[in-house]
Design a protein around this motif. Structure first.
Motif, short mmCIF file in Angstrom:
data_model
loop_
_atom_site.label_atom_id
_atom_site.label_comp_id
_atom_site.label_asym_id
_atom_site.label_seq_id
_atom_site.Cartn_x
_atom_site.Cartn_y
_atom_site.Cartn_z
N THR A 53 0.83 -1.20 0.00
CA THR A 53 0.00 0.00 0.00
C THR A 53 0.86 1.26 0.00
OG1 THR A 53 -0.17 -0.07 2.41
CG2 THR A 53 -1.96 -1.08 1.15
N CYS A 54 2.10 1.12 0.47
CA CYS A 54 3.02 2.27 0.52
C CYS A 54 4.44 1.75 0.39
CB CYS A 54 2.84 3.02 1.83
SG CYS A 54 3.88 4.51 1.94
N GLN A 55 5.27 2.51 -0.34
CA GLN A 55 6.67 2.13 -0.51
C GLN A 55 7.61 3.22 -0.01
OE1 GLN A 55 7.66 0.68 -4.42
NE2 GLN A 55 5.83 -0.59 -4.54
N CYS A 56 7.14 4.00 0.96
CA CYS A 56 8.00 5.04 1.52
C CYS A 56 9.10 4.39 2.37
CB CYS A 56 7.19 6.03 2.35
SG CYS A 56 6.65 5.40 3.97
N CYS A 70 7.86 2.69 5.69
CA CYS A 70 7.17 1.40 5.49
C CYS A 70 8.16 0.32 5.08
CB CYS A 70 6.05 1.54 4.47
SG CYS A 70 4.63 2.47 5.10
N SER A 127 1.42 -3.43 5.23
CA SER A 127 0.43 -2.88 4.29
C SER A 127 -0.95 -2.75 4.92
CB SER A 127 0.35 -3.76 3.03
OG SER A 127 1.50 -3.56 2.25
N PRO A 187 -0.09 0.59 7.90
CA PRO A 187 1.11 1.42 7.72
C PRO A 187 1.20 2.49 8.80
CG PRO A 187 -0.50 1.93 6.04
CD PRO A 187 -1.05 0.78 6.82
N CYS A 240 3.15 5.22 8.50
CA CYS A 240 3.73 6.43 7.92
C CYS A 240 2.68 7.53 7.78
CB CYS A 240 4.35 6.12 6.56
SG CYS A 240 3.15 5.64 5.31
N ALA A 282 2.12 9.39 5.29
CA ALA A 282 1.51 9.40 3.95
C ALA A 282 0.22 8.58 3.92
CB ALA A 282 2.50 8.86 2.93
N MET A 283 0.19 7.47 4.64
CA MET A 283 -0.97 6.59 4.63
C MET A 283 -1.88 6.80 5.84
SD MET A 283 -0.60 5.05 1.83
CE MET A 283 -1.90 3.86 1.94
#
Length: 100
Positions: A25-28, A31, A83, A86, A88, A90-91
Protein backbone atom coordinates in the motif's frame (compact mmCIF):
# COMPACT_ATOMS: atom_id res chain seq x y z
CA UNK A 1 35.47 -3.55 16.04
CA UNK A 2 32.68 -3.57 13.50
CA UNK A 3 30.22 -6.35 12.91
CA UNK A 4 28.02 -6.67 9.87
CA UNK A 5 24.73 -8.55 9.55
CA UNK A 6 24.64 -9.95 6.01
CA UNK A 7 20.98 -10.90 6.49
CA UNK A 8 20.10 -7.17 6.23
CA UNK A 9 21.42 -7.15 2.66
CA UNK A 10 19.66 -10.40 1.83
CA UNK A 11 16.30 -9.10 3.13
CA UNK A 12 16.76 -5.74 1.39
CA UNK A 13 17.50 -7.50 -1.91
CA UNK A 14 14.43 -9.73 -1.57
CA UNK A 15 12.24 -6.74 -0.73
CA UNK A 16 13.49 -4.71 -3.71
CA UNK A 17 13.14 -7.69 -6.06
CA UNK A 18 9.59 -8.62 -5.01
CA UNK A 19 8.04 -5.33 -3.84
CA UNK A 20 6.00 -4.87 -7.04
CA UNK A 21 4.53 -8.36 -6.66
CA UNK A 22 3.65 -7.83 -2.98
CA UNK A 23 1.04 -5.15 -3.73
CA UNK A 24 2.32 -2.82 -1.01
CA UNK A 25 0.00 0.00 0.00
CA UNK A 26 3.02 2.27 0.52
CA UNK A 27 6.67 2.13 -0.51
CA UNK A 28 8.00 5.04 1.52
CA UNK A 29 11.23 4.64 3.49
CA UNK A 30 9.41 4.19 6.79
CA UNK A 31 7.17 1.40 5.49
CA UNK A 32 10.09 -0.33 3.78
CA UNK A 33 12.14 -0.10 6.98
CA UNK A 34 9.21 -1.46 9.00
CA UNK A 35 8.98 -4.44 6.64
CA UNK A 36 12.70 -5.07 6.94
CA UNK A 37 12.67 -4.78 10.74
CA UNK A 38 9.79 -7.24 11.11
CA UNK A 39 11.39 -9.72 8.69
CA UNK A 40 14.83 -9.43 10.31
CA UNK A 41 13.34 -10.10 13.74
CA UNK A 42 11.99 -13.41 12.37
CA UNK A 43 15.23 -14.51 10.70
CA UNK A 44 18.49 -15.62 12.29
CA UNK A 45 21.23 -13.02 11.92
CA UNK A 46 24.33 -13.82 9.88
CA UNK A 47 27.09 -11.69 11.34
CA UNK A 48 30.54 -11.35 9.88
CA UNK A 49 33.50 -9.31 11.08
CA UNK A 50 34.82 -8.50 7.63
CA UNK A 51 32.45 -7.14 4.97
CA UNK A 52 34.55 -8.57 2.14
CA UNK A 53 33.16 -12.03 3.01
CA UNK A 54 29.56 -10.84 2.62
CA UNK A 55 29.18 -12.14 -0.96
CA UNK A 56 30.10 -15.66 0.19
CA UNK A 57 27.45 -15.64 2.91
CA UNK A 58 24.87 -14.19 0.51
CA UNK A 59 25.71 -16.82 -2.12
CA UNK A 60 25.06 -19.56 0.43
CA UNK A 61 21.52 -18.21 0.96
CA UNK A 62 20.86 -18.04 -2.77
CA UNK A 63 22.10 -21.61 -3.27
CA UNK A 64 19.91 -22.93 -0.44
CA UNK A 65 16.52 -23.03 -2.17
CA UNK A 66 14.57 -23.86 0.99
CA UNK A 67 16.31 -21.07 2.89
CA UNK A 68 15.69 -18.58 0.08
CA UNK A 69 12.02 -19.59 -0.06
CA UNK A 70 11.77 -19.14 3.71
CA UNK A 71 13.24 -15.63 3.47
CA UNK A 72 10.81 -14.67 0.69
CA UNK A 73 7.91 -16.03 2.74
CA UNK A 74 8.92 -14.09 5.86
CA UNK A 75 9.42 -10.84 3.90
CA UNK A 76 6.02 -11.33 2.20
CA UNK A 77 4.30 -11.82 5.58
CA UNK A 78 6.01 -8.72 6.96
CA UNK A 79 4.94 -6.73 3.88
CA UNK A 80 1.33 -7.85 4.29
CA UNK A 81 1.38 -6.86 7.97
CA UNK A 82 2.78 -3.38 7.25
CA UNK A 83 0.43 -2.88 4.29
CA UNK A 84 -2.58 -3.56 6.52
CA UNK A 85 -1.46 -1.01 9.13
CA UNK A 86 1.11 1.42 7.72
CA UNK A 87 2.63 3.73 10.32
CA UNK A 88 3.73 6.43 7.92
CA UNK A 89 2.17 9.92 7.67
CA UNK A 90 1.51 9.40 3.95
CA UNK A 91 -0.97 6.59 4.63
CA UNK A 92 -2.11 7.67 8.09
CA UNK A 93 -2.38 11.50 8.33
CA UNK A 94 -3.05 11.27 12.07
CA UNK A 95 0.54 10.02 12.61
CA UNK A 96 3.09 12.69 13.47
CA UNK A 97 5.90 13.15 11.00
CA UNK A 98 9.05 11.31 11.98
CA UNK A 99 12.20 13.34 12.44
CA UNK A 100 15.40 11.73 11.29
Amino acid sequence: MALYNVMEEVVRDVLVQYKDKMQLTCQCDRCMNDIMAIALNELPPRYIANEEYGPYVRAAHVADRQGATNIISIVTKAAAFVSKSPRCPAMNPAMPKQTE
